[in-house]
Design an enzyme around this catalytic site. Structure first.
Site, PDB file in Angstrom:
ATOM      1  N   ARG A  25     -31.829   7.732 -56.619  1.00 35.26           N
ATOM      2  CA  ARG A  25     -32.436   9.029 -56.321  1.00 35.26           C
ATOM      3  C   ARG A  25     -32.765   9.229 -54.837  1.00 35.26           C
ATOM      4  O   ARG A  25     -32.897  10.360 -54.375  1.00 35.26           O
ATOM      5  CB  ARG A  25     -33.722   9.224 -57.135  1.00 35.26           C
ATOM      6  N   CYS A 143     -44.100   2.094 -59.949  1.00 39.43           N
ATOM      7  CA  CYS A 143     -43.102   1.015 -59.921  1.00 39.43           C
ATOM      8  C   CYS A 143     -43.670  -0.226 -60.599  1.00 39.43           C
ATOM      9  O   CYS A 143     -43.148  -0.690 -61.606  1.00 39.43           O
ATOM     10  CB  CYS A 143     -42.684   0.731 -58.483  1.00 39.43           C
ATOM     11  N   ASP A 167     -38.188  -2.613 -54.657  1.00 37.07           N
ATOM     12  CA  ASP A 167     -37.570  -2.590 -53.327  1.00 37.07           C
ATOM     13  C   ASP A 167     -37.866  -3.935 -52.675  1.00 37.07           C
ATOM     14  O   ASP A 167     -38.972  -4.188 -52.212  1.00 37.07           O
ATOM     15  CB  ASP A 167     -38.173  -1.423 -52.537  1.00 37.07           C
ATOM     16  N   HIS A 205     -33.730  -4.483 -56.143  1.00 41.14           N
ATOM     17  CA  HIS A 205     -32.661  -3.920 -55.328  1.00 41.14           C
ATOM     18  C   HIS A 205     -32.939  -4.070 -53.835  1.00 41.14           C
ATOM     19  O   HIS A 205     -34.091  -4.212 -53.402  1.00 41.14           O
ATOM     20  CB  HIS A 205     -32.431  -2.441 -55.669  1.00 41.14           C
TER      21      HIS A 205
END
Length: 264
Positions: A25, A143, A167, A205
């Site tokens: 996104r 998250c 992240d 990621h």
């Protein structure tokens, strides 16, 4: 060297070696791997990276904002000189019905603290920020959204943190450090010792524009330092009495900053 460095960087290396590059996104492509796990014994070692500088005080202020202040008002953080949520601040000064709002709405922190005192063997100590009804009215859906708590027979407080999206460059180093602090604070006010902290990341990621910095960090691993020691003010007996200055690190050495751009 710090176990945080070795466990974290082993995941970073796996993502770079095995991860699939895809869209998301934010518009910044990312390499991802599912179901990555780290585990730390908080009685033996405090987890914070030494292969790069982690803004410990900022991480502490954010976890206090969410769990202690239980607010969605970004201006509370700004009054502490912390601006990490400015990108998601709405015109009313909040992030919508996210994070601390959900803790306050259902009195989840008070329930956890009471259960630890009155029924420490309970298997129902779960705190969730994922409220399906309120998700559309959140500037950023949480998250790190779920914690499950457990007390060992020998009086150690254990916690599993579940993170839907991690992240690795920017968010995850903050997340495991600040939740280790949170577990230690709650253990202290509950008459317990810090125990096992397990961090589960569903989608781990690395953004494409973070790859160079993380390869630099990987090259630093042979020079990593031992973990520092967490110092909590022993006079604090009530979770709501903790202040940022009550939470310190002793002998935090690191190999310097590695700037990375946040993907909003």
């Amino acid at each position: 060297m710090s176990l945080a460095d070795t466990q974290y960087l082993s995941i970073v290396r796996r993502i770079l070696d095995e991860g699939a590059l895809g869209q998301n996104r934010t518009g910044m492509p990312a390499y991802k791997l599912p179901h990555q796990i780290m585990q730390f014994d908080l009685e033996k070692e405090f987890p914070i990276l030494t292969t790069k500088f982690v803004a410990f005080k900022t991480a502490v202020k954010e976890i206090l904002w969410i769990w202690q202040k239980q607010t969605n008002d970004v201006r509370v953080l700004q009054d502490w000189g912390c601006h990490i949520w400015d990108e998601w601040q709405r015109p009313d000064g909040t992030i919508g019905k996210a994070y601390g709002y959900q803790l306050a709405k259902y009195h989840q922190v008070d329930t956890l603290l009471r259960t630890l005192r009155e029924d420490p063997e309970s298997r129902r100590m779960v705190v969730s920020l994922w409220n399906v009804e309120d998700l559309p009215d959140m500037a950023l859906q949480p998250c790190a959204f779920l914690t499950m708590w457990d007390v060992s027979a020998d009086g150690r407080l254990n916690c599993m943190l579940v993170q839907r999206s991690g992240d690795m460059g920017l968010g995850v180093p903050f997340n495991f450090t600040q939740y280790a602090v949170l577990i230690s604070m709650i253990a202290q006010v509950s008459g317990l010792r810090p125990g096992l902290f397990t961090h589960v990341i569903n989608n781990a990621h690395i953004y494409e524009n973070h790859v160079a910095a993380l390869r630099t960090e990987l090259s630093r691993l042979p020079e990593a330092y031992p973990a520092p020691r967490l110092l909590l003010n022993p006079d604090v007996k009530d979770f709501y009495d903790f202040r940022p200055e009550d939470i310190q690190l002793d002998d935090y050495r690191h190999l310097g900053k590695l700037p990375m751009e946040v993907s909003v």
